[in-house]
Write a protein that holds these residues in place. Structure first.
Motif, mmCIF file in Angstrom:
data_model
loop_
_atom_site.group_PDB
_atom_site.id
_atom_site.type_symbol
_atom_site.label_atom_id
_atom_site.label_comp_id
_atom_site.label_asym_id
_atom_site.label_seq_id
_atom_site.Cartn_x
_atom_site.Cartn_y
_atom_site.Cartn_z
ATOM 1 N N THR A 137 0.817 -1.219 0.000
ATOM 2 C CA THR A 137 0.000 0.000 0.000
ATOM 3 C C THR A 137 0.850 1.267 0.000
ATOM 4 O O THR A 137 0.314 2.363 -0.078
ATOM 5 N N ALA A 184 -8.077 0.476 -1.350
ATOM 6 C CA ALA A 184 -7.462 1.665 -1.946
ATOM 7 C C ALA A 184 -6.462 1.271 -3.031
ATOM 8 O O ALA A 184 -6.320 1.968 -4.044
ATOM 9 N N LEU A 195 -6.878 7.091 0.494
ATOM 10 C CA LEU A 195 -7.215 7.006 1.910
ATOM 11 C C LEU A 195 -7.240 8.375 2.592
ATOM 12 O O LEU A 195 -8.033 8.599 3.508
ATOM 13 N N GLY A 245 -14.104 1.654 3.015
ATOM 14 C CA GLY A 245 -12.819 1.467 2.360
ATOM 15 C C GLY A 245 -11.710 1.132 3.337
ATOM 16 O O GLY A 245 -11.815 1.383 4.532
ATOM 17 N N ASN A 246 -10.639 0.554 2.805
ATOM 18 C CA ASN A 246 -9.460 0.235 3.596
ATOM 19 C C ASN A 246 -8.246 0.269 2.679
ATOM 20 O O ASN A 246 -8.363 0.561 1.479
ATOM 21 N N SER A 247 -7.063 -0.023 3.229
ATOM 22 C CA SER A 247 -5.840 0.110 2.442
ATOM 23 C C SER A 247 -5.799 -0.868 1.273
ATOM 24 O O SER A 247 -5.271 -0.552 0.200
ATOM 25 N N GLY A 270 -2.313 5.817 -0.888
ATOM 26 C CA GLY A 270 -2.434 6.749 0.227
ATOM 27 C C GLY A 270 -3.311 7.942 -0.101
ATOM 28 O O GLY A 270 -4.013 8.463 0.765
ATOM 29 N N LEU A 323 -13.203 5.989 3.418
ATOM 30 C CA LEU A 323 -13.171 5.169 4.621
ATOM 31 C C LEU A 323 -14.561 4.991 5.222
ATOM 32 O O LEU A 323 -14.918 3.910 5.701
#
Length: 610
Positions: free
Chosen positions: A225, A567, A588, A562-564, A585, A558
């Motif tokens: 990520t 993403a 996020l 959502g999450n890493s 990033g 988020l």
């Protein structure tokens, strides 16, 4: 078998002192086996000088690096065990773990940064923090503690249902059971194995010790990520990685976006959650690695207890991917309530025996006695995993569920009751229920809360005690002080009453039905006209990745679940569809879809929407 993990590494320091042991391409650093052994000896001597003795525990607040490998090995050479700390956890949680461990020492990197830059502000009183010695450090006599197989090698803290994390004490013989003669992943001298796991995650045990006890090279890689998706997969090829471990969720993401990305690997081990059969078949049909292995094992069984080779032939006729067969020197038992064996094909609790079983939980004898026991018929010591499953006709074991409320999310083991207790401890809610919803990368935590009848004044400015939009935001802030980010619910549902079932308990079915309703749209209003076509395209990508019915410019990634990992999917889709290299990033950290559209437009002003 060598009595200690460090003894097995010492053989390669003697045989191949000039061979590369650790490589960190991002920092341009490489340690030979001779230099690694020398620096670890300097640390072992320094630990002994500061009073560390055989059987002690030393905290390690460090991220992945060559210094981390030196630190772990040096602690083992001193006769002590290491306690890796999780940079994702809040400082209050870290301080509690260090205090509970009873350690009086913490070894940090020469130049600590990020979470570790201000250790003095949160380490408990009496804990002495000092850096791993570097070049030019004063030499002291290196201790020879006489380590034995049942001595602790490390302690790994995991989520606890009582609201307290619990420390799993893993001995040297358990690590050596994993590392020596491994049937699930062969590592030869000179092989390059990726180090990509969080140091506090027990996959690190495989990444480091399976490599260094075989004469291979540990290659420190950034998290998937931290780079654009294509750059990360290119790094695997550039660094000539032979073997690596990947969490199931990340594997699912890569399998969906670029199923041929693992072609350069000789062995890929995937583990942490139920492996999706469709994702496996996509990778096998593309350009697969030489070997694709489903690895299974709780922390209490030292990283892996079972493995399954994923091939078209082995998967033929199966509806899901099994956890498979026992690792070397490991026994797997499917048992009934009285610990009696169940017949083949019948469901039972999966229990694990053999030298890979941990010593127990640090300072928790009652919990140890509950989960670690002996078989009545043979006296074999086993760990009760809480997973239920059955043995298939070919002998492989297939899991079917849990006997408790423990879940796996993106490779992390989570006790849902720990989150519920943390919510109630804030004093802001009279009832809390947390559930895992969705599967694979789209899985997330949803929390149902009934606001406290008498909320403290000022906690919800401008809102009535029975309900307003500020409660989830305030709970997020409070929980972030005590729980790591992966344990924070992605969605909150504030209840105006508690639906009860016929038994008088909370009706879980009716609560879960509330999740089918779309989340309320924020009050931010009109769709910005600027970047409208780009916003629309990004919205379509979000809808597909998040499996959301309604995505608006004012929505936050988020807050939509959502999450890493997801993403990464968004960033990969943006590159494929718009030709813009987008970092996960940015997905996020931007506040809204509209803001992300502006970021994409700023990144490449020439971008056009198809």
């Amino acid at each position: 078998m060598a009595p200690g993990v460090h003894d097995a590494v010492a053989r390669w320091a003697r045989r191949r002192p000039d061979a590369p042991a650790v490589r960190d391409p991002a920092r341009g650093e490489e340690l030979t086996y001779g230099r690694l052994w020398e620096r670890a000896g300097l640390l072992a001597a320094e630990l002994a000088r500061r009073g560390v003795r055989r059987g002690d525990l030393v905290a390690v607040p460090q991220d992945r690096s060559a210094d981390l490998v030196v630190t772990f090995l040096g602690i083992l050479r001193s006769g002590a065990a290491y306690l890796p700390l999780d940079a994702l956890a809040p400082v209050d949680r870290l301080a509690g773990i260090v205090a509970e461990s009873g350690t009086r020492w913490a070894v940090h990197a020469p130049r600590p940064d990020g979470r570790w830059a201000d250790l003095a502000s949160w380490l408990p009183p009496g804990v002495e923090a000092f850096p791993v010695p570097g070049d030019g450090a004063a030499a002291h006599p290196v201790p020879e503690p006489g380590t034995e197989g049942d001595d602790a090698a490390y302690v790994s803290f995991t989520s606890g249902s009582t609201g307290r994390p619990k420390g799993v004490v893993v001995p040297h013989r358990a690590v050596l059971r994993l590392a020596l003669r491994p049937v699930f992943c062969t590592v030869d001298p000179g092989d390059r194995v990726a180090s990509a796991a969080n140091p506090a995650f027990d996959a690190t045990t495989f990444e480091l010790w399976n490599t260094l006890t075989a004469g291979g090279t540990v290659v420190v890689l950034p998290s998937a990520t931290d780079l654009p998706f294509d750059a990360w997969t290119a790094l695997l090829r550039e660094e000539r990685i032979d073997s690596m471990f990947l969490t199931t969720s990340l594997f699912h993401t890569v399998a969906r976006e670029d199923p041929g990305a693992f072609a350069s690997l000789r062995t890929l081990i995937v583990g942490g959650e139920q492996l999706d059969l469709g994702a496996v078949r996509r990778v096998l049909a593309a350009d697969p690695p030489g070997r694709l292995v489903n690895g299974y094992g709780p922390t209490e069984t030292t990283t892996f207890a079972a493995y399954f080779d994923c091939t078209e032939a082995n998967l033929e006729g199966l509806g899901r991917v099994p956890v498979g067969h026992p690792l070397q020197d490991t026994t797997l038992h499917l048992l009934g309530p009285g610990l009696e064996p169940v017949a083949d094909g019948e469901s039972g609790e999966l229990c694990v025996g053999g030298p890979g079983v941990a010593l127990g939980y640090l300072g928790r004898p009652e919990l140890t006695a509950e989960r670690f026991t002996t078989l009545p018929a043979t006296g074999e010591r086993i760990y009760r995993t809480g997973d239920t499953g059955r043995r298939l006709p070919g002998g492989a074991i297939e899991l079917s569920g849990r006997s408790d409320r423990q879940v796996k999310l993106r490779g992390f083991r989570i006790e849902l009751e720990e989150i519920e207790r943390a919510v109630l401890a804030t004093g802001l809610a009279d009832f809390a229920l947390v559930e895992k919803v969705g599967e694979g990368p789209a899985a997330s935590l949803a929390a149902f809360v009934l606001p406290a009848r008498d909320l403290p004044a000022g906690d919800l400015p401008g809102q009535a005690p029975d309900g307003g939009a500020d409660l989830p935001r305030l709970l997020d802030r409070r929980l972030a002080e005590t729980l790591p980010s992966y344990m924070l619910p992605a969605r909150w549902l504030v209840l105006d009453h508690l639906p009860l079932g016929s038994t008088g308990k909370a009706d879980r079915t009716r609560l879960l039905a509330l999740l089918t309703a779309p989340p309320p749209a924020p009050e931010a209003a009109a769709r910005p006209a600027e970047n409208a076509p780009l916003t629309a395209v990004l919205g379509e990508i979000w809808q597909d990745v998040l499996r959301a019915d309604d995505v608006r410019p004012e929505h936050n990634f988020l807050e939509l679940g959502g999450n890493s990992i997801l993403a990464m999917q968004v960033a990969a889709r943006v590159r494929q569809r718009l030709g813009v290299r987008l970092d996960a990033g940015a997905v996020l950290l931007t506040d809204s879809l509209g803001e992300l559209a502006g970021h994409v437009a700023d990144t490449d002003p020439a971008v056009t929407t198809p």
